[in-house]
Design an enzyme around this catalytic site. Structure first.
Site, PDB file in Angstrom:
ATOM      1  CD  GLU A   1      -2.178  -7.778   2.965  1.00 39.99           C
ATOM      2  OE1 GLU A   1      -2.065  -6.597   2.563  1.00 39.99           O
ATOM      3  OE2 GLU A   1      -2.532  -8.056   4.126  1.00 39.99           O
TER       4      GLU A   1
ATOM      5  CD  GLU B   1       1.880  -5.549   5.674  1.00 39.91           C
ATOM      6  OE1 GLU B   1       2.694  -6.466   5.968  1.00 39.91           O
ATOM      7  OE2 GLU B   1       1.072  -5.642   4.734  1.00 39.91           O
TER       8      GLU B   1
ATOM      9  N   GLY C   1       0.605  -5.118   0.901  1.00 36.68           N
ATOM     10  CA  GLY C   1      -0.592  -5.204   0.064  1.00 36.68           C
ATOM     11  C   GLY C   1      -0.317  -5.844  -1.292  1.00 36.68           C
TER      12      GLY C   1
ATOM     13  CB  ALA D   1      -0.894  -0.024   1.232  1.00 38.82           C
TER      14      ALA D   1
HETATM   15  C1  HXC Z   1       4.946   4.279  -1.516  1.00 39.44           C
HETATM   16  C2  HXC Z   1       6.845   3.316  -2.316  1.00 39.44           C
HETATM   17  C3  HXC Z   1       6.501   2.084  -1.705  1.00 39.44           C
HETATM   18  C4  HXC Z   1       5.282   2.012  -0.982  1.00 39.44           C
HETATM   19  C5  HXC Z   1       8.398   1.846  -2.708  1.00 39.44           C
HETATM   20  N1  HXC Z   1       8.024   3.107  -2.908  1.00 39.44           N
HETATM   21  N2  HXC Z   1       7.483   1.191  -1.970  1.00 39.44           N
HETATM   22  N3  HXC Z   1       6.067   4.390  -2.207  1.00 39.44           N
HETATM   23  N4  HXC Z   1       4.540   3.141  -0.903  1.00 39.44           N
HETATM   24  N5  HXC Z   1       4.831   0.889  -0.425  1.00 39.44           N
HETATM   25  C6  HXC Z   1       8.740   4.139  -3.649  1.00 39.44           C
HETATM   26  C7  HXC Z   1       9.948   4.639  -2.897  1.00 39.44           C
HETATM   27  O1  HXC Z   1       9.574   5.619  -1.960  1.00 39.44           O
HETATM   28  C8  HXC Z   1      10.782   5.212  -4.001  1.00 39.44           C
HETATM   29  O2  HXC Z   1      10.247   6.473  -4.382  1.00 39.44           O
HETATM   30  C9  HXC Z   1      10.501   4.250  -5.156  1.00 39.44           C
HETATM   31  O3  HXC Z   1       9.282   3.599  -4.853  1.00 39.44           O
HETATM   32  C10 HXC Z   1      11.585   3.211  -5.309  1.00 39.44           C
HETATM   33  O4  HXC Z   1      11.778   2.584  -4.057  1.00 39.44           O
HETATM   34  P1  HXC Z   1      13.210   2.409  -3.365  1.00 39.44           P
HETATM   35  O5  HXC Z   1      12.965   2.195  -1.924  1.00 39.44           O
HETATM   36  O6  HXC Z   1      14.105   3.539  -3.758  1.00 39.44           O
HETATM   37  O7  HXC Z   1      13.717   1.087  -4.079  1.00 39.44           O
HETATM   38  P2  HXC Z   1      14.664  -0.053  -3.471  1.00 39.44           P
HETATM   39  O8  HXC Z   1      15.803   0.569  -2.729  1.00 39.44           O
HETATM   40  O9  HXC Z   1      14.964  -0.948  -4.609  1.00 39.44           O
HETATM   41  O10 HXC Z   1      13.789  -0.809  -2.387  1.00 39.44           O
HETATM   42  C11 HXC Z   1      12.630  -1.533  -2.803  1.00 39.44           C
HETATM   43  C12 HXC Z   1      11.758  -1.929  -1.579  1.00 39.44           C
HETATM   44  C13 HXC Z   1      11.473  -0.668  -0.728  1.00 39.44           C
HETATM   45  C14 HXC Z   1      12.511  -2.971  -0.737  1.00 39.44           C
HETATM   46  C15 HXC Z   1      10.494  -2.574  -2.121  1.00 39.44           C
HETATM   47  O11 HXC Z   1      10.948   0.336  -1.597  1.00 39.44           O
HETATM   48  C16 HXC Z   1      10.497  -0.909   0.350  1.00 39.44           C
HETATM   49  O12 HXC Z   1      10.839  -1.475   1.402  1.00 39.44           O
HETATM   50  N6  HXC Z   1       9.254  -0.457   0.149  1.00 39.44           N
HETATM   51  C17 HXC Z   1       8.221  -0.543   1.166  1.00 39.44           C
HETATM   52  C18 HXC Z   1       7.697  -1.948   1.275  1.00 39.44           C
HETATM   53  C19 HXC Z   1       6.645  -2.035   2.356  1.00 39.44           C
HETATM   54  O13 HXC Z   1       6.879  -1.744   3.529  1.00 39.44           O
HETATM   55  N7  HXC Z   1       5.441  -2.468   1.969  1.00 39.44           N
HETATM   56  C20 HXC Z   1       4.322  -2.614   2.883  1.00 39.44           C
HETATM   57  C21 HXC Z   1       3.521  -1.350   2.898  1.00 39.44           C
HETATM   58  S1  HXC Z   1       2.216  -1.427   4.071  1.00 39.44           S
HETATM   59  P3  HXC Z   1      11.206   7.750  -4.577  1.00 39.44           P
HETATM   60  O14 HXC Z   1      10.234   8.855  -4.867  1.00 39.44           O
HETATM   61  O15 HXC Z   1      11.973   7.898  -3.329  1.00 39.44           O
HETATM   62  O16 HXC Z   1      12.059   7.373  -5.758  1.00 39.44           O
HETATM   63  C22 HXC Z   1       1.020  -2.287   3.322  1.00 39.44           C
HETATM   64  C23 HXC Z   1      -0.218  -2.488   4.114  1.00 39.44           C
HETATM   65  C24 HXC Z   1      -1.294  -3.090   3.277  1.00 39.44           C
HETATM   66  O17 HXC Z   1       1.144  -2.730   2.243  1.00 39.44           O
HETATM   67  C25 HXC Z   1      -2.576  -2.980   3.984  1.00 39.44           C
HETATM   68  C26 HXC Z   1      -3.751  -3.111   3.039  1.00 39.44           C
HETATM   69  C27 HXC Z   1      -4.947  -2.388   3.517  1.00 39.44           C
END
Ligand code: HXC
Length: 258
Positions: free
Chosen positions: A112, A132, A109, A65
């Site tokens: 999911e 998360e 997400g 998400a």
């Molecule tokens: C918003 C995101 C994002 C996310 C990545 N980006 N994941 N933006 N929401 N979930 C963006 C980054 O900010 C960055 O933008 C660009 O995508 C590239 O990401 P990087 O981090 O620079 O890439 P990398 O170093 O290769 O790392 C990849 C990654 C990391 C390991 C996937 O991005 C990461 O850990 N992302 C978050 C993963 C996460 O926690 N997901 C769960 C979310 S909570 P910029 O602008 O800086 O270039 C969830 C709850 C669901 O999903 C509930 C449902 C209701």
């Protein structure tokens, strides 16, 4: 519909959806999930479509998400807005099979979403996780429910509590994914499998999906009875007559979806 966050195409009898927020690694927001719902409505209504493939990019199926958006939410925003999940179960109510073709990250997400599809084909680059906990929250769209059903309690606990990622080989071994495919062949193989599915009788395909999904909602006897009754009902189909006649006559069946 003028889609902004996904690309919607058809390939023969297959609906093909590509998540398309590449700069944010396909982070899921309401707009994207709503568009997905509209695309699924269209494919549901289209008699010609027999199966759907959902994919992302080479780097990410979806990285979860949209954290930037969620970061600002109050409890009331999350609760009243039902953030990104308000349309989530559209995938569950969709009656034709959906294949998730996952390359790169399928996190939070994103994992999911893949698990909400009927099966996952993973590129050898795929990485699955429910991170998360690192954000001070927990999975909110099935991570604590669908993941243990797919991989068992131990691995689901491990992934959700430690936030570690699972690669494609581990995911296949654990039962989360149906096939692992070299990354450059992922979409091709997913579309080919979807075309095979779409070549069969659509009502039968729908009955099979319904019957397998029923096994997750019922006890064994209840599920077996459901399957038996649906099996019996297939004998009302012209396609059953055609399928069996074609076998007996040693020719290819021509299904008419009725
Ligand atoms: C918003 C995101 C994002 C996310 C990545 N980006 N994941 N933006 N929401 N979930 C963006 C980054 O900010 C960055 O933008 C660009 O995508 C590239 O990401 P990087 O981090 O620079 O890439 P990398 O170093 O290769 O790392 C990849 C990654 C990391 C390991 C996937 O991005 C990461 O850990 N992302 C978050 C993963 C996460 O926690 N997901 C769960 C979310 S909570 P910029 O602008 O800086 O270039 C969830 C709850 C669901 O999903 C509930 C449902 C209701």
């Amino acid at each position: 519909m003028d889609y902004q966050n996904i690309i919607v195409e058809t390939r023969g009898k297959v609906g093909f959806i590509t998540l398309n927020r590449p700069k944010a690694l396909n982070a899921l927001n309401d707009a994207l999930v709503d568009e997905l719902g509209v695309a699924l409505d269209g494919f549901e209504a289209d008699e010609n479509i027999g199966c759907v493939v959902i994919t992302g990019s080479e780097k990410a199926f979806a990285a979860g998400a949209d954290i930037g958006m969620m970061a600002k939410f109050s409890y009331m925003d999350a609760y009243k807005g039902d953030y990104i999940t308000r349309n989530w179960e559209r995938l569950k109510t969709f009656r034709k099979p959906v294949i998730a073709a996952v390359a790169g990250f399928a996190l939070g997400g994103g994992c999911e979403l893949a698990m909400s599809c009927d099966m996952i084909f993973a590129a050898d680059t795929a990485k699955f996780g429910q991170p998360e906990v690192k954000l001070g929250t927990l999975p909110g769209a099935g991570g604590t429910q669908r993941l243990p059903r797919a991989v068992g309690k131990a691995k689901a606990m491990d992934l959700c509590l430690t936030a570690r990622m699972m690669d494609a080989a581990e995911a296949e071994k654990a039962g989360l994914v149906a096939r692992v495919i070299p990354a450059d062949k992922l979409v091709e193989e997913a579309l080919a499998a979807a075309a095979t599915i779409a070549s069969y009788s659509l009502p039968v395909i729908m009955m099979i999906k319904e019957s397998i999904n029923r096994s997750f909602e019922s006890g064994l006897n209840e599920g077996l009875l459901f399957e038996r009754r649906v099996f019996h009902s297939s004998f009302a189909l012209d396609d059953q007559k055609e399928g069996m006649a074609a076998f007996v006559e040693k020719r290819k069946a021509e299904f008419k979806n009725q």
